[in-house]
Design an enzyme around this catalytic site. Structure first.
Site, short mmCIF file in Angstrom:
data_model
loop_
_atom_site.label_atom_id
_atom_site.label_comp_id
_atom_site.label_asym_id
_atom_site.label_seq_id
_atom_site.Cartn_x
_atom_site.Cartn_y
_atom_site.Cartn_z
N ASP B 106 0.92 -1.21 -0.17
CA ASP B 106 0.02 0.09 0.12
C ASP B 106 1.09 1.41 0.11
O ASP B 106 1.80 1.33 0.79
CB ASP B 106 -0.81 0.11 1.28
CG ASP B 106 -2.24 0.92 1.15
OD1 ASP B 106 -2.38 1.11 -0.09
OD2 ASP B 106 -2.72 1.26 1.95
N HIS B 113 -3.59 13.73 1.04
CA HIS B 113 -3.92 12.86 2.13
C HIS B 113 -2.60 12.83 3.25
O HIS B 113 -2.90 12.98 4.25
CB HIS B 113 -4.21 11.56 1.57
CG HIS B 113 -4.15 10.34 2.76
ND1 HIS B 113 -5.21 10.11 3.59
CD2 HIS B 113 -3.49 9.24 2.94
CE1 HIS B 113 -4.81 9.01 4.46
NE2 HIS B 113 -3.60 8.67 3.83
N GLU B 179 -10.39 3.97 3.67
CA GLU B 179 -9.63 4.60 2.86
C GLU B 179 -9.98 4.02 1.38
O GLU B 179 -9.80 3.14 1.03
CB GLU B 179 -7.97 4.40 2.86
CG GLU B 179 -7.77 4.73 4.54
CD GLU B 179 -6.03 5.03 4.56
OE1 GLU B 179 -5.38 3.90 3.88
OE2 GLU B 179 -5.69 5.79 5.50
N GLU B 181 -9.12 4.02 -2.17
CA GLU B 181 -8.16 3.72 -3.17
C GLU B 181 -8.11 2.96 -4.36
O GLU B 181 -9.13 2.65 -4.53
CB GLU B 181 -6.94 2.93 -2.25
CG GLU B 181 -6.61 3.41 -0.99
CD GLU B 181 -5.51 2.76 -0.22
OE1 GLU B 181 -4.79 2.12 -0.83
OE2 GLU B 181 -5.33 2.97 1.26
N ASP B 213 -9.29 0.41 2.00
CA ASP B 213 -8.36 -0.11 2.98
C ASP B 213 -8.80 0.40 4.54
O ASP B 213 -8.26 1.36 4.94
CB ASP B 213 -7.01 0.63 2.59
CG ASP B 213 -5.80 0.00 3.72
OD1 ASP B 213 -5.87 -1.09 4.13
OD2 ASP B 213 -5.02 0.99 3.92
N ARG B 217 -8.16 3.74 13.34
CA ARG B 217 -7.27 5.03 13.65
C ARG B 217 -6.72 4.66 15.19
O ARG B 217 -5.46 5.39 15.27
CB ARG B 217 -7.97 6.18 13.48
CG ARG B 217 -8.38 6.40 11.96
CD ARG B 217 -7.28 6.20 11.00
NE ARG B 217 -7.86 6.41 9.50
CZ ARG B 217 -7.05 6.33 8.37
NH1 ARG B 217 -5.89 5.95 8.53
NH2 ARG B 217 -7.72 6.37 7.12
N GLN B 220 -3.80 2.24 15.22
CA GLN B 220 -2.88 2.34 14.37
C GLN B 220 -2.13 3.66 14.98
O GLN B 220 -0.96 3.66 14.86
CB GLN B 220 -3.48 3.09 12.81
CG GLN B 220 -2.42 3.59 11.80
CD GLN B 220 -3.09 4.03 10.68
OE1 GLN B 220 -4.23 4.36 10.59
NE2 GLN B 220 -2.36 4.76 9.89
N LYS B 233 -4.56 -2.09 10.25
CA LYS B 233 -4.79 -2.31 8.82
C LYS B 233 -5.25 -3.59 8.55
O LYS B 233 -5.94 -3.97 7.56
CB LYS B 233 -3.67 -1.90 7.90
CG LYS B 233 -3.42 -0.27 8.27
CD LYS B 233 -4.39 0.53 7.67
CE LYS B 233 -3.59 2.08 7.27
NZ LYS B 233 -4.21 2.98 6.61
N THR B 237 -8.86 -5.71 3.91
CA THR B 237 -8.88 -4.69 2.95
C THR B 237 -9.81 -5.24 1.55
O THR B 237 -9.75 -6.31 1.39
CB THR B 237 -7.42 -4.93 2.43
OG1 THR B 237 -6.31 -4.54 3.16
CG2 THR B 237 -7.15 -3.78 1.41
N GLU B 337 -9.90 12.39 7.78
CA GLU B 337 -9.47 13.60 7.07
C GLU B 337 -11.00 14.50 6.96
O GLU B 337 -10.98 15.72 7.00
CB GLU B 337 -9.17 13.43 5.52
CG GLU B 337 -7.68 13.01 5.59
CD GLU B 337 -7.20 12.59 4.09
OE1 GLU B 337 -6.90 13.57 3.49
OE2 GLU B 337 -7.33 11.57 4.07
#
Lengths: 391, 391
Positions: B106, B113, B179, B181, B213, B217, B220, B233, B237, B337
């Site tokens: 990844d 970002h 996420e 992607e 993904d 948080r 993480q 993570k 996925t 975000e």
């Protein structure tokens, strides 16, 4: 029929019986077990085609009860007459990657190593991050570049930036290093959304191998923030060809050195280590003797952590301990620690050395107490550095 | 025989023809191509058993010349009469993971970002690390937990420690995020010790998928120093079931927004992006429209970087872009975000929301310009959050 003679003091005695994958010239790879200086063809010995595969994975997937049964049966059979065509001198076969690696996770379980690396990579901060004593820190490595012992290691190219340089440059790594580790092979996995508890290690983990997690320290130091090591590690990870069954390591289990603070409940229990002595040879000269018994986090804790979020595990998953370093200088399992970032060279064959030069050979070996009062061996993981590929 | 009707404006027209793996009730998975609302059985259509496999990998391994030939042949055949038994309504088949994933990497290729995450995770430092504009930062993820769209996502448990807490606690993630992607599927790999240059992308990369993904948080933020994201993570996925061939994306190629400083020579060339519009739906309401054309690093640069150290690549390798975020708030592809760390909730179906609640469903869709002047679609990657597993 043949009786397999085991040389006195052989680290591959009847209490070891590690599994590997071998081939004879012109023939396909298949599974074998090592006894003394011989490899025994398991498909022939046991009359079971699961061992005619080119990796141990089909056998590993059969699970704990079957592993125990097969080990006992092999032990009985190799104690007596064995069919001639099942026995080959190990020097006359080629050894292959024993396991088709599914996912590869590398931990960071030695407090001495993590503290040393912290001092070297982040000299202005506390050497251990705040999380380090609460969880076994680890990351995913590249499964596709796990190679068997004996594979040449091409010096990797990439971006390097020394602290005194204003911009990165591209070229061959100037700080190529090793990491002496122990790796654990998952036999039977776990489904997505479940977890493997600390007490369930034995049901899931088949055996252990030696690992050399080759590391380009200059690439790593520049790339690793904030998402961790990548190109500095992904070019190659070597493992020993013999998978020592966890059953053979029963006599090597020891208490951990101690954990403070006490870990969270999901990491309690399974707090046993392994009394394994490693030796790192640089061009034939032993430069370090890392002691696995000094590791802070246990193998069972690593696996429990790896799956506590519900991540599935698969047959062939490999998780490694991270560099094994003890408290003494001569117990450090990476050259960056042994030479303190290259500032304190070690003498190898009369020459002052820091990082790896082209042509250098590194061999890691290990032994552990066996069930019969002697030592059992892991064999070796070895590799020779070849020059960087041209552009 | 059947003529497949393509509804007006369908994102699965004759200029798309993405590949997937489907099964009918009680039958084994096999490869298909999508046209309109139909799935065409490729083993029947082409009379080639490589498509009777349960993944696209055997076909992918055949290489670029074969991919081009097969795509042209499918295009001819589906324009005319197709055998009835080769055509199934997509609503009547089950879609499976299209690719057996080898290694999963990844990246972190969106400047917007990376800057936003830097501000949120490290408020006292420069948002972008010094290396960020010199190399596409990336890390290995867990290949074994890549799942197909529609797979339920069990809320992961693990260690969380908020900045104001003195010690970590264990429990279900309280900051579960997405996420959005784009992922690229490697068809033919490269041997150990070699590299894939920026100009060789087309030879090696077969197609693209949507990726979610999923990210915890809180896990993480506590675990990720110094070795990067892991448990936050690795629990899941999700990828879309249709692999859009790079050939179908030819009309979507656009210049990158611009790179300053100029990258090192091995990253020059291949500096094209893709004009793909994504949409993120939270419980059916669009909350973000991330634009892939805003990405800083190109797919060809990511692959060149990934292999510049000599790491081998394999059929089935998946590398993803990292979260796609544009410069505007409503273009951000992650909820951390979009809600600025949870401090600025977004309104979803009339409720203020920050991170994911149990029962929430997230669906990511995307379209791109096609060869015929219309839009082609990626379909969707969707998942519903299920409560954490009990202990």
């Amino acid at each position: 029929m043949t009786v397999i003679r085991v040389p006195d003091g052989s680290p591959f005695g009847h209490d070891n019986l590690p599994y590997g994958v071998f081939s004879r010239p012109g023939e396909a790879p298949r599974a074998g077990v090592r006894l003394g200086d011989s490899v025994v063809d398991l498909a022939i010995l046991l009359g079971d085609d699961v061992f005619a595969a080119s990796s141990l994975n089909p056998f590993l997937a059969q699970g704990r009860a079957r592993w125990t049964e097969v080990r006992a049966r092999i032990g009985e059979l190799v104690a007596g007459d064995v069919p001639d065509q099942a026995v080959h001198p190990v020097a006359q076969v080629e050894l292959h990657l024993p396991v088709e690696v599914a996912d590869y996770v590398d931990f960071y379980a030695s407090e001495h190593h993590a503290s040393n690396l912290g001092r070297l990579f982040r000299p202005d901060s506390e050497p251990l991050m705040p999380n380090w004593k609460h969880l076994p820190v680890g990351y995913h490595g590249r499964a596709g570049t796990v190679v068997v012992s004996g594979t040449d290691i091409v010096r990797p190219c990439g971006q390097r930036k020394a602290p005194d340089e204003t911009a990165p440059t591209y070229g061959p790594s100037r700080r190529l290093d090793i990491e002496a580790e122990l790796g654990f092979v998952v036999g039977t996995g776990s489904p997505l959304g479940s977890r493997i508890g600390v007490g369930e290690f034995d049901e899931h983990v088949f055996g252990a191998v030696l690992v050399n997690d080759w590391s380009a320290r200059d690439l790593q130091a520049w790339e690793y923030v904030p998402l961790g090591p990548h190109l500095g590690k992904s070019f190659a990870t070597s493992i020993s060809p013999w998978v020592v069954p966890m059953d053979a390591l029963a006599a090597a289990r020891v208490p951990l050195p101690g954990q403070d603070p006490e870990p969270l409940p999901y990491l309690r229990g399974g707090q046993w280590g392994l009394d394994i002595d490693l030796a790192v040879e640089w061009n034939g000269e032993v430069v370090a003797r890392p002691p696995y018994r000094e590791m802070y986090w246990s193998p069972a804790q690593m696996l429990a952590h790896l799956t506590v979020n519900g991540a599935s595990a698969r047959t062939g998953d490999l998780f490694a301990s991270g560099t094994i370093s003890g408290p003494e200088k001569e117990q450090r399992g990476a050259f960056i620690e042994l030479t303190w970032g290259g500032r304190e060279p070690v003498v190898v064959k009369g020459e002052e050395r820091t990082f790896l030069a082209d042509g250098d050979e590194v061999t890691i070996t290990a032994t552990a107490p066996g069930a019969n009062g002697g030592r059992i061996g892991f064999g070796e993981v070895t590799g020779t550095i070849r020059p960087a590929a041209g552009d």
